[in-house]
Design a protein around this motif. Structure first.
Motif, PDB file in Angstrom:
ATOM      1  N   GLY A 162      28.641 -19.711  65.996  1.00 14.28           N
ATOM      2  CA  GLY A 162      29.596 -20.566  65.316  1.00 14.28           C
ATOM      3  C   GLY A 162      30.551 -19.814  64.428  1.00 14.28           C
ATOM      4  O   GLY A 162      31.477 -20.409  63.868  1.00 14.28           O
ATOM      5  N   GLU A 163      30.370 -18.500  64.284  1.00 14.72           N
ATOM      6  CA  GLU A 163      31.279 -17.677  63.502  1.00 14.72           C
ATOM      7  C   GLU A 163      32.339 -17.007  64.365  1.00 14.72           C
ATOM      8  O   GLU A 163      33.122 -16.201  63.875  1.00 14.72           O
ATOM      9  CB  GLU A 163      30.490 -16.610  62.736  1.00 14.72           C
ATOM     10  CG  GLU A 163      29.530 -17.189  61.700  1.00 14.72           C
ATOM     11  CD  GLU A 163      28.788 -16.104  60.956  1.00 14.72           C
ATOM     12  OE1 GLU A 163      28.872 -14.927  61.383  1.00 14.72           O
ATOM     13  OE2 GLU A 163      28.137 -16.426  59.952  1.00 14.72           O
ATOM     14  N   GLY A 164      32.338 -17.309  65.661  1.00 12.74           N
ATOM     15  CA  GLY A 164      33.370 -16.775  66.539  1.00 12.74           C
ATOM     16  C   GLY A 164      33.036 -15.465  67.203  1.00 12.74           C
ATOM     17  O   GLY A 164      33.926 -14.828  67.775  1.00 12.74           O
ATOM     18  N   GLN A 165      31.784 -15.040  67.159  1.00 16.62           N
ATOM     19  CA  GLN A 165      31.400 -13.796  67.825  1.00 16.62           C
ATOM     20  C   GLN A 165      31.579 -13.942  69.331  1.00 16.62           C
ATOM     21  O   GLN A 165      31.174 -14.952  69.920  1.00 16.62           O
ATOM     22  CB  GLN A 165      29.955 -13.442  67.494  1.00 16.62           C
ATOM     23  CG  GLN A 165      29.473 -12.138  68.128  1.00 16.62           C
ATOM     24  CD  GLN A 165      28.028 -11.835  67.787  1.00 16.62           C
ATOM     25  OE1 GLN A 165      27.387 -12.593  67.059  1.00 16.62           O
ATOM     26  NE2 GLN A 165      27.523 -10.741  68.296  1.00 16.62           N
ATOM     27  N   LEU A 166      32.158 -12.926  69.964  1.00 10.04           N
ATOM     28  CA  LEU A 166      32.485 -12.970  71.383  1.00 10.04           C
ATOM     29  C   LEU A 166      31.757 -11.881  72.150  1.00 10.04           C
ATOM     30  O   LEU A 166      31.509 -10.796  71.618  1.00 10.04           O
ATOM     31  CB  LEU A 166      33.993 -12.818  71.597  1.00 10.04           C
ATOM     32  CG  LEU A 166      34.902 -13.843  70.932  1.00 10.04           C
ATOM     33  CD1 LEU A 166      36.363 -13.464  71.131  1.00 10.04           C
ATOM     34  CD2 LEU A 166      34.635 -15.242  71.473  1.00 10.04           C
TER      35      LEU A 166
END
Length: 543
Positions: free
Chosen positions: A452-456
């Motif tokens: 949910g923190e945008g880690q890809l």
């Protein structure tokens, strides 16, 4: 009260269609012996969708009665369908009202909601579930945990049946050109956007600063309005969730929100002026009144200081002035706020209040922003792509517009990211949030959203000739393959199946005579629009 009644009717319509889809396999099997018809399921659901739109149910009791009727005819666990869907009515209505969530549609544009239990179907996953969490579909073996494929496995029969059991190449065969729009032929057509959940209205931004809105269905296509106000090329467009407003940004640094129905500018955001640094005049003028006039060293020092000051001020003039904008979007869960991004030598993001015109927050970045995309769950996560191949993730407060830096991903080679698009690949069997990035170095990159923190995490990388912009195909989640459409500077439009490791390009459209600048599907994929640098807009009709 009237608004609530419309939302209630829409929710019932979706639930009834979901119930019909649940029994579609049994219904098709019942008539197969007498009259085999491979596309019967799709045709039946299309007709049901048409009837529900023309004569929507007026009472919640209709859903329970139809559930009992279908259960008595075809068997299966349909007895509790009415109660479970009624219990979720409030949450579904709130989702339609406040969130812009990518939902699944049939090929004629009808909505197919998630089934609530029943034999052979996994329970739907909530749109607010944590990223990376194990879905119900994964526990039932319908998706492969940790697999590189972002779509259901071969065991997920329902999704393929609803799509007609056709191959990806057959699904994306085109019957030809539907029409050609030439209102921007004197300039260039740079950006295209179909209205949300609307197959008829198409917005186009041009190189001369004009924005046009066209009614493409029914034929012949007509231009509804031309919005004139920007002084330089349009760089991005975004519709509000209800399609009442259209947001446009330009290289002149201004952002405008248009009332499409009245063809008027509702709000204008002036260009962002970069802050001037400390004046360097003292470097040159401070020594003019001191030292010996005949001193050679003093003269040389003064000349060097003057040259340095001239170079400094020249650089400042390049850095100062209006900063061009390159990307924009409304915050999905609060369309009263929108985000704009751009920059010349350094970048920035700004959150603007539509009602007041006030700047809610400004965030300075190291490089100019080229693209933006919100997550499709709650709109609390924003990705920005910059000029040097960085993807930056930000947490967004939808109430205040406050931006918080979260994650940064650096790509190799370092090339501009011309477009980003997030998608929660929601189907009844699979859920896999992804981010699609277009790199001008010649790649399409598909990332999996890990948190949910945008880690890809990179899933696939595709070599595409000179890509300019790319977007997900709206109906991918019901098919065995999953496709994206990509515009290219080689005058072609590519349909790419992101599940294929070899030969991922399933179709190539050739009709433009100059580089293709943008491409977009309408929500039911009946029309594909592509624009080129000569101002021609081609609408392609699906076969």
């Amino acid at each position: 009260m009237s608004t609530g009644g419309v939302e209630l009717t829409r929710a019932h319509w979706q639930q009834v269609l979901s119930l019909d889809a649940r029994y579609s396999t049994s219904r098709a099997a019942g008539i197969a012996a007498n009259r085999p018809l491979p596309s019967f399921q799709t045709l039946y659901l299309r007709r049901r969708s048409q009837l529900l739109r023309e004569c929507p149910p007026r009472s919640a009791a209709y859903l329970a009665m139809r559930s009992r009727l279908l259960a008595s005819m075809y068997g299966g666990g349909g007895g509790n369908m009415g109660s479970s869907d009624a219990g979720s009515l409030r949450s579904r209505t709130m989702s339609l009202r406040s969130l812009r969530i990518d939902t699944d549609f049939l090929s004629d544009g009808s909505f197919l909601g998630a089934s609530s239990g029943g034999a052979g179907y996994a329970t739907s996953v909530s749109a607010s579930a944590e990223f990376g969490g194990a879905s119900v579909a994964g526990r039932h073996g319908l998706v492969d945990p940790g697999s590189a494929s972002p779509v259901p496995t071969s065991r997920a029969e329902a999704s393929r049946a609803l799509a007609g059991n056709t191959t990806t190449a057959e699904q994306y065969a085109f019957a030809g050109v539907y029409c050609i729009l030439d209102q921007h032929c004197q300039s260039s057509a740079l950006r295209l956007r179909f209205a949300n959940n609307d197959r008829t209205r198409l917005a186009a931004g041009a190189g001369d600063g004009r924005v046009s809105v066209s009614q493409v269905v029914p034929s012949p296509a007509t231009v509804i309005c031309v919005l004139d106000g920007h002084k330089q090329a349009i760089t991005d467009l975004a519709w509000s969730s209800g399609n009442d407003f259209l947001l446009s940004v330009s290289e002149d640094g201004s952002a405008r929100v248009w009332n499409v129905a009245k063809a008027t500018c509702l709000r204008e955001v002036p260009p962002f002026q970069s802050a001037a640094s400390a004046d360097a005049h003292h470097a040159a003028g401070g020594s003019s009144g001191s030292g010996s006039a005949g001193s050679v060293s003093a003269v040389l020092a003064a000349a060097a200081a003057a040259a340095a000051s001239a170079g400094y001020h020249q650089q400042q003039r390049r850095n100062e002035g209006p900063q061009p904008l390159h990307a924009c979007d409304f915050i999905p869960s609060n369309n009263n706020l929108f985000v704009i991004g751009g920059g010349k030598t350094s970048g920035f993001l700004r959150v603007v209040n539509l009602s007041t015109g006030l700047i809610q927050s400004t965030l300075r970045l190291g490089r100019p922003v080229r693209s933006l995309s919100f997550d499709t769950n709650e709109g609390r996560l924003l990705w920005a792509g910059d000029l040097t191949g960085l993807i930056l993730a930000f947490l967004v407060d939808p109430l205040t517009g406050h931006l918080t830096r979260s994650r940064t991903l650096s790509l190799t080679p370092a090339a501009p990211l011309t477009s980003l698009q997030a998608r929660s690949w929601i189907s009844r069997e699979a859920r896999d949030p992804c981010l699609l990035a277009t790199c001008s170095a010649g790649f399409l990159l598909l990332f999996r959203v890990m948190s949910g923190e945008g880690q890809l995490a990179l899933r696939r990388k595709f070599c595409i000739p000179s890509p300019t912009r790319a977007a997900f195909c709206p109906l991918m989640s019901f098919r065995q393959g999953a496709c994206v459409v990509c515009a290219s500077s080689d005058t072609c439009v590519y349909i790419v199946d992101v599940t294929r490791e070899r030969r991922p390009i399933v179709n190539k459209l050739q009709g433009h005579a100059s580089p293709v600048t943008d491409v977009t599907f309408n929500y039911d994929e009946s029309l594909l629009a592509s624009a080129d640098a000569s101002g021609t807009i081609i609408l392609w009709r699906r076969a």
